[in-house]
Design an enzyme around this catalytic site. Structure first.
Site, short mmCIF file in Angstrom:
data_model
loop_
_atom_site.label_atom_id
_atom_site.label_comp_id
_atom_site.label_asym_id
_atom_site.label_seq_id
_atom_site.Cartn_x
_atom_site.Cartn_y
_atom_site.Cartn_z
N GLN A 177 11.40 32.86 -54.58
CA GLN A 177 11.44 32.56 -53.14
C GLN A 177 11.21 33.84 -52.34
O GLN A 177 12.03 34.76 -52.36
CB GLN A 177 12.80 31.95 -52.78
CG GLN A 177 12.95 31.57 -51.32
CD GLN A 177 14.37 31.16 -51.00
OE1 GLN A 177 15.32 31.63 -51.63
NE2 GLN A 177 14.55 30.29 -50.02
N SER A 195 15.04 36.61 -56.33
CA SER A 195 15.51 36.32 -57.68
C SER A 195 14.33 35.99 -58.60
O SER A 195 13.46 35.19 -58.26
CB SER A 195 16.47 35.12 -57.66
OG SER A 195 17.56 35.36 -56.83
N GLU A 246 18.12 24.47 -50.77
CA GLU A 246 18.68 25.66 -51.39
C GLU A 246 20.20 25.63 -51.34
O GLU A 246 20.88 25.95 -52.32
CB GLU A 246 18.16 26.91 -50.69
CG GLU A 246 18.74 28.21 -51.25
CD GLU A 246 18.25 29.43 -50.48
OE1 GLU A 246 18.20 30.51 -51.09
OE2 GLU A 246 17.93 29.30 -49.29
#
Length: 376
Positions: A110, A145, A228
């Site tokens: 992301q 991440s 999310e």
């Protein structure tokens, strides 16, 4: 839903594809049978069935010893990219991305937060300039991440610097192998590097990697953000699962740490954890009727505050023993799975829970305005 019942489709899948055979072939066949996301459309891994049916499908296949798609390895893809592509993507984009995403062949990351735009996501400065049928993207992203493992990234960039900040954004799928994409590790307080900085220097993305219309990136991003928060705080857990699990295990296995005063606090945390787990389960049931709403912010906020309180109490229970932390080696973990790590690791890692996926301050504002109806 398919003319065949879901259990018939499961039996057919198991008959044609041995569970101890080629793992990837089995996962691809499961997707094609509509047993990946049963609530997705037929042909895109689903059966147009109620979301609640997924648990029964998963349980039946698990009982047969079938391999799963290792969801912890591709959380951004499964929890955020997939629902965004389904809602805002073209037919060609859905066909191209959803199958290898679900099988785990392609990991996603992301590309949202920036050094100057984290909580205020609409303030992103990464530029996307159109050049014919391509977009030239330049900027920096942070706290990404698994960018070092990702094949694709979901990217929010500013395409119109003269428009109001929420209106000048465009949403893309970014090719992480494209020239100009550089990934650098960010070392965390735990010693690990699960996050990264990503530098984008003149990265050329074809227009067919754009999700939604130019300038409508904020609306697309909202879909990602709502999913999310559910993905982070609303993960299905068994009773005594999640952050409370290692604390309860220590209490049961270590009579030397038990005191009456500590028992009172343990019970308060256990009740809060169970209430949070059941609330998340109710939220997932509500998702069967539509898109995630602001309630996901409450679930994520509760997850963050409770995890920090539980891990802090765990160190208090263990005393000096709990302060030992020898694992400072730079690691590149594939997932954030802390249940079997040292208590200090759990304590330090939980500090990030109130930042990732929307800071607790931002989430409280969303709850105040959109759930409680308070003025801005």
């Amino acid at each position: 839903m398919s003319a065949k019942t879901w259990d018939a489709l499961v039996k057919e899948l198991l008959a044609r594809h041995p569970v101890d055979g080629d793992r990837l072939a089995f996962l691809r066949a499961r997707f094609d049978a509509g047993l990946a996301w049963v609530h997705f459309p037929v042909g895109l891994g689903g059966l147009d069935a109620p979301r609640a049916l997924q648990a029964a499908v998963d349980a039946e296949l698990a009982a047969a010893g079938a391999p799963d798609n290792d969801p912890g390895r591709n959380g951004v893809g499964l929890g955020m990219a997939a629902p965004t592509i389904l809602r805002h993507g073209t037919d060609a984009q859905r066909r191209r991305f959803l199958r290898p995403l679900w099988t785990g062949e392609e990991v996603w990351c992301q590309l949202f937060s920036e050094p100057g735009a984290g909580s205020d996501l609409a303030a992103v400065a990464t530029r996307a300039v159109r050049d014919g049928d391509t977009w030239v993207v330049t900027g920096q992203k942070v706290w990404t991440s698994l960018a070092h493992k990702a094949r694709w990234g979901i990217l929010l960039a500013r395409s119109d610097p003269d428009a109001p900040k929420h209106g000048g954004l465009t949403y893309f799928v970014c090719d992480m192998t494209a020239p100009g994409v550089e990934v650098r590790p960010l070392r965390q307080i735990t010693g690990e590097a699960e996050f990264n900085e990503v530098f984008l220097t003149g990265v050329r993305l074809p227009d067919d990697l754009r999700l939604g219309a130019p300038g409508e990136g904020w609306e697309v991003a909202r879909t990602t953000l709502m999913n999310e928060r559910v993905a982070i705080g609303g993960t299905p857990l068994p009773r005594e699962g999640g952050p409370i699990e290692p604390l309860v295990r220590t209490w049961r296995e270590r009579p030397d740490v038990r005191t009456p005063g500590r028992l009172d606090e343990l019970m308060r945390l256990w009740v809060r954890a169970e209430a949070a787990r059941l609330t998340a389960a109710r939220l997932r049931q509500q998702l069967a009727a539509g898109e995630p709403g602001p309630e996901g912010s409450a679930v994520k906020l509760t997850h963050a505050t409770l995890a920090q309180r539980i891990t802090g109490f765990e160190l208090e229970v263990l005393g000096e023993e709990g302060l030992r932390h020898d694992d400072w080696t730079l690691r590149r973990p594939e997932r954030t799975d802390v249940a079997d790590r040292a208590p200090t690791h759990r304590y330090l890692r939980a500090k990030g829970n109130s930042i990732e996926g929307g800071t607790s301050e931002i989430l409280r504002g969303i709850i105040a305005e959109r759930v409680l109806g308070l003025p801005r």
